[in-house]
Motif scaffolding. Structure first.
Motif, PDB file in Angstrom:
ATOM      1  N   ASP A 294       0.830  -1.209   0.000  1.00  0.00           N
ATOM      2  CA  ASP A 294       0.000   0.000   0.000  1.00  0.00           C
ATOM      3  C   ASP A 294       0.863   1.256   0.000  1.00  0.00           C
ATOM      4  OD1 ASP A 294      -2.329  -1.456  -0.044  1.00  0.00           O
ATOM      5  OD2 ASP A 294      -2.652  -1.367   2.132  1.00  0.00           O
ATOM      6  N   ASP A 295       1.956   1.232   0.759  1.00  0.00           N
ATOM      7  CA  ASP A 295       2.858   2.388   0.773  1.00  0.00           C
ATOM      8  C   ASP A 295       3.437   2.652  -0.608  1.00  0.00           C
ATOM      9  OD1 ASP A 295       2.413   2.721   3.459  1.00  0.00           O
ATOM     10  OD2 ASP A 295       4.273   1.741   4.097  1.00  0.00           O
ATOM     11  N   LEU A 296       3.845   1.571  -1.290  1.00  0.00           N
ATOM     12  CA  LEU A 296       4.392   1.709  -2.639  1.00  0.00           C
ATOM     13  C   LEU A 296       3.316   2.165  -3.609  1.00  0.00           C
ATOM     14  CD1 LEU A 296       6.812   1.450  -4.487  1.00  0.00           C
ATOM     15  CD2 LEU A 296       6.363  -1.010  -4.677  1.00  0.00           C
ATOM     16  N   THR A 297       2.101   1.685  -3.418  1.00  0.00           N
ATOM     17  CA  THR A 297       0.986   2.093  -4.278  1.00  0.00           C
ATOM     18  C   THR A 297       0.738   3.594  -4.160  1.00  0.00           C
ATOM     19  OG1 THR A 297      -0.067  -0.078  -4.066  1.00  0.00           O
ATOM     20  CG2 THR A 297      -1.466   1.753  -4.757  1.00  0.00           C
ATOM     21  N   GLU A 298       0.735   4.107  -2.929  1.00  0.00           N
ATOM     22  CA  GLU A 298       0.526   5.542  -2.733  1.00  0.00           C
ATOM     23  C   GLU A 298       1.643   6.355  -3.367  1.00  0.00           C
ATOM     24  OE1 GLU A 298      -2.195   6.961  -1.524  1.00  0.00           O
ATOM     25  OE2 GLU A 298      -2.992   4.907  -1.439  1.00  0.00           O
ATOM     26  N   SER A 299       2.864   5.838  -3.312  1.00  0.00           N
ATOM     27  CA  SER A 299       3.994   6.525  -3.935  1.00  0.00           C
ATOM     28  C   SER A 299       3.817   6.590  -5.446  1.00  0.00           C
ATOM     29  CB  SER A 299       5.297   5.809  -3.577  1.00  0.00           C
ATOM     30  OG  SER A 299       6.390   6.383  -4.263  1.00  0.00           O
ATOM     31  N   ILE A 300       3.352   5.477  -6.044  1.00  0.00           N
ATOM     32  CA  ILE A 300       3.129   5.428  -7.497  1.00  0.00           C
ATOM     33  C   ILE A 300       2.042   6.424  -7.895  1.00  0.00           C
ATOM     34  CG2 ILE A 300       2.187   3.979  -9.347  1.00  0.00           C
ATOM     35  CD1 ILE A 300       3.709   1.632  -8.081  1.00  0.00           C
ATOM     36  N   LYS A 301       0.983   6.503  -7.087  1.00  0.00           N
ATOM     37  CA  LYS A 301      -0.099   7.453  -7.377  1.00  0.00           C
ATOM     38  C   LYS A 301       0.412   8.884  -7.317  1.00  0.00           C
ATOM     39  CE  LYS A 301      -3.991   4.635  -5.713  1.00  0.00           C
ATOM     40  NZ  LYS A 301      -5.043   4.514  -4.658  1.00  0.00           N
ATOM     41  N   ALA A 302       1.259   9.163  -6.323  1.00  0.00           N
ATOM     42  CA  ALA A 302       1.771  10.518  -6.164  1.00  0.00           C
ATOM     43  C   ALA A 302       2.716  10.901  -7.303  1.00  0.00           C
ATOM     44  CB  ALA A 302       2.485  10.643  -4.812  1.00  0.00           C
ATOM     45  N   GLU A 303       3.514   9.928  -7.749  1.00  0.00           N
ATOM     46  CA  GLU A 303       4.499  10.202  -8.801  1.00  0.00           C
ATOM     47  C   GLU A 303       3.920  10.040 -10.206  1.00  0.00           C
ATOM     48  OE1 GLU A 303       7.449  11.384  -8.318  1.00  0.00           O
ATOM     49  OE2 GLU A 303       7.520  11.184  -6.122  1.00  0.00           O
ATOM     50  N   GLY A 304       2.725   9.430 -10.300  1.00  0.00           N
ATOM     51  CA  GLY A 304       2.139   9.187 -11.612  1.00  0.00           C
ATOM     52  C   GLY A 304       2.718   7.974 -12.311  1.00  0.00           C
TER      53      GLY A 304
ATOM     54  N   ILE B 100      13.103  -8.448 -11.936  1.00  0.00           N
ATOM     55  CA  ILE B 100      13.240  -7.415 -10.903  1.00  0.00           C
ATOM     56  C   ILE B 100      12.030  -6.498 -10.987  1.00  0.00           C
ATOM     57  CG2 ILE B 100      14.650  -5.519 -10.014  1.00  0.00           C
ATOM     58  CD1 ILE B 100      17.044  -6.743 -11.468  1.00  0.00           C
ATOM     59  N   GLY B 101      11.303  -6.353  -9.866  1.00  0.00           N
ATOM     60  CA  GLY B 101      10.206  -5.396  -9.843  1.00  0.00           C
ATOM     61  C   GLY B 101       8.833  -5.980  -9.593  1.00  0.00           C
ATOM     62  N   HIS B 102       8.748  -7.155  -9.006  1.00  0.00           N
ATOM     63  CA  HIS B 102       7.434  -7.770  -8.794  1.00  0.00           C
ATOM     64  C   HIS B 102       6.566  -6.920  -7.856  1.00  0.00           C
ATOM     65  CE1 HIS B 102       4.325 -10.758  -8.557  1.00  0.00           C
ATOM     66  NE2 HIS B 102       4.492 -10.912  -7.253  1.00  0.00           N
ATOM     67  N   ASN B 103       7.152  -6.333  -6.827  1.00  0.00           N
ATOM     68  CA  ASN B 103       6.385  -5.467  -5.924  1.00  0.00           C
ATOM     69  C   ASN B 103       5.805  -4.276  -6.681  1.00  0.00           C
ATOM     70  OD1 ASN B 103       6.982  -7.097  -3.757  1.00  0.00           O
ATOM     71  ND2 ASN B 103       8.619  -5.805  -2.961  1.00  0.00           N
ATOM     72  N   ARG B 104       6.591  -3.728  -7.600  1.00  0.00           N
ATOM     73  CA  ARG B 104       6.102  -2.592  -8.397  1.00  0.00           C
ATOM     74  C   ARG B 104       4.943  -3.010  -9.295  1.00  0.00           C
ATOM     75  NH1 ARG B 104      11.634  -1.059 -10.885  1.00  0.00           N
ATOM     76  NH2 ARG B 104      12.374  -2.786  -9.600  1.00  0.00           N
ATOM     77  N   ALA B 105       5.008  -4.225  -9.816  1.00  0.00           N
ATOM     78  CA  ALA B 105       3.921  -4.702 -10.672  1.00  0.00           C
ATOM     79  C   ALA B 105       2.622  -4.815  -9.866  1.00  0.00           C
ATOM     80  CB  ALA B 105       4.286  -6.044 -11.290  1.00  0.00           C
ATOM     81  N   ILE B 106       2.708  -5.346  -8.653  1.00  0.00           N
ATOM     82  CA  ILE B 106       1.517  -5.465  -7.802  1.00  0.00           C
ATOM     83  C   ILE B 106       0.971  -4.079  -7.472  1.00  0.00           C
ATOM     84  CG2 ILE B 106       0.657  -6.214  -5.551  1.00  0.00           C
ATOM     85  CD1 ILE B 106       2.750  -8.418  -5.553  1.00  0.00           C
ATOM     86  N   SER B 107       1.866  -3.159  -7.139  1.00  0.00           N
ATOM     87  CA  SER B 107       1.433  -1.817  -6.746  1.00  0.00           C
ATOM     88  C   SER B 107       0.847  -1.056  -7.930  1.00  0.00           C
ATOM     89  CB  SER B 107       2.614  -1.044  -6.151  1.00  0.00           C
ATOM     90  OG  SER B 107       3.077  -1.690  -4.973  1.00  0.00           O
TER      91      SER B 107
END
Length: 455
Positions: A55-65, A114-121
């Motif tokens: 969820d923290d990473l998801t919010e970061s992605i939303k903020a950064e676009g 590399i980046g599975h967490n980013r894919a989920i987020s």
């Protein structure tokens, strides 16, 4: 085969200059790949995904676009071709696991190296695609690739780290190379890998929060899976530390002697009453009718009858509560010595000071020597005679060993005082039992509590 992967003959090729796993020799462009075509790296060491971290990473992605770093992926066809052949040669038991995770994946899909967490987020943030670089050249490093990222972004738990390090070693890397690639110290890697010797139940406990230091104590003091599992059960059931549980396994408390069951003595033949005018049985002389019944004397009994009578008398004796208590205290002392010198110096000094002032007797020194040498892991020099043993300890210059031996002598002096039936117990005896209680959770017997005045 996909470009960049040369099949099972591909090796890590250890070079004098270590290339970072983050280097991208393919220099490929970034492409957008649908998230549904991205599949987790089957060698990803992460076993637990916490929603709050994602969820923290998801919010970061939303903020950064979007994500700040592209994902590194490989074509699933090349990945399977390489790893099927590689595992068949090195770890055939892992093939089924690989097939379960990727065997049914469509040929045109990709493995996220590399980046599975980013894919989920990204999916949680409402994105349909992810920016990716197709880097098939990194397929042989698939077991190591997830470690640096996982350790930088959302830390792995100790068992996940251990699995990641072990996977890299299984691929032929040296610990020094893994250290260079991950930024970890080599001793850290060794300690983590050692955790994989723990039974599955204890590994799960480490993943759930059991301190690594506690797990390492179990591994340092116990040798078999059965001992490790038994110690963990003791820790869980009694809420005690690993050192105490390990000592308990190595030197289990002696069972409390049960009271001997009193057996009724067999009936002793008695002279029968006879009338004066009638002979006794089998021609025995007649006796007066008013003669008292008597037991035969020991001289009239046969040897076997005398032994039976002695045995019956012994079995009717009550067990000695002081001897029972002494047996339990000695077992507790042995357990204390298995644990080593207590970390609390004041507590240790309360035992050592009286022993020094009392000038330990030869009996106390011999007792301490016997405890130390008969330990599950003998402590100190291999000297059969106490005098030689203590002389070698003094000459060793080993402060830790000297303190350990001094503790054994202090315990022996305290036990010698406590075992003396002719004297009442005092504050020193109370300190002695208090030490056993704090060190190994010793519970005084009723007899000992009475000697302490009910305290």
């Amino acid at each position: 085969m996909a470009a960049g992967a040369s099949g099972p003959t591909m090796t890590f090729g250890r070079k004098k200059k270590t290339r970072s796993i983050w280097d991208d020799p393919d220099a490929v462009e970034v492409i957008e790949i649908p998230l549904e075509q991205l599949h987790p790296n089957p060698f990803n060491p992460r076993l637990v995904y916490r929603d709050e971290d994602i969820d923290d990473l998801t919010e970061s992605i939303k903020a950064e676009g979007g994500v700040l770093q592209d994902l590194s992926v490989a074509e699933v066809e090349g990945f399977l071709e390489y790893w099927r052949a590689r595992l068949a040669e090195t770890q055939p038991e892992k093939l089924d696991e690989l097939e379960d995770k990727l065997g049914s994946v469509p040929a045109g899909d990709y493995v996220t190296l590399i980046g599975h967490n980013r894919a989920i987020s990204l999916a949680r943030a409402g994105h349909d695609t992810a920016p990716c670089k197709v880097t098939n050249s990194k397929i042989p490093r698939a077991r190591l690739l997830g470690l640096p990222e996982n350790m930088r972004r959302i830390p792995l738990n100790p068992i996940e780290e251990a699995l990641g390090f072990q996977g890299a070693l299984d691929d032929g890397m040296l610990q020094a190379e893994v250290a260079a690639q991950t930024g970890c110290k080599q001793p850290h890697i060794s300690r983590r890998i050692k955790l994989l010797k723990l039974p599955t139940e204890v590994q799960k406990a480490v993943m759930d929060g059991l301190a690594v230091s506690e797990a390492e104590i179990l591994l340092d003091r116990l040798t078999t899976r059965e001992q490790l599992l038994q110690a963990w059960l003791v820790m869980k059931e009694e809420g005690i530390k690993a050192a105490f549980a390990a000592a308990r396994v190595l030197s289990p408390p002696a069972p409390t002697p049960s009271k001997a069951k009193t057996k009724p003595a067999p009936p002793v033949p008695q002279q029968q009453k006879h009338s004066p005018d009638k002979p006794g049985p089998e021609g025995a002389p007649a006796t007066g009718a008013n003669r008292e019944e008597t037991k035969p004397s020991s001289s009239e009994l046969g040897a076997s009858d005398q032994q039976t009578e002695r045995t019956n008398l012994e079995e009717q004796k009550e067990p000695d509560p002081s001897a029972e208590a002494a047996q339990l205290r000695v077992q507790a002392c042995r357990t204390v010595l298995e644990l080593g010198v207590p970390s609390n110096p004041r507590e240790t000094l309360r035992l050592l000071a009286p022993a020094l002032l009392a000038a330990p007797s030869m009996t106390a020194r011999e007792t301490a020597h016997e405890w130390l040498r008969s330990s599950a892991k003998p402590i100190g020099p291999d000297a059969a005679k106490p005098d030689k043993y203590f002389a070698e300890v003094s000459a060793s210059g080993d402060a830790k060993l000297t303190a350990h031996v001094a503790l054994a002598v202090a315990l022996a002096v305290a036990e010698q005082r406590a075992s003396a039936a002719s004297r009442p117990w005092d504050a020193q005896d109370r300190d002695y039992l208090a030490h056993l209680k704090s060190a190994v959770n010793y519970q005084p017997t009723e007899w000992e509590q009475d000697r302490l005045g009910g305290k």
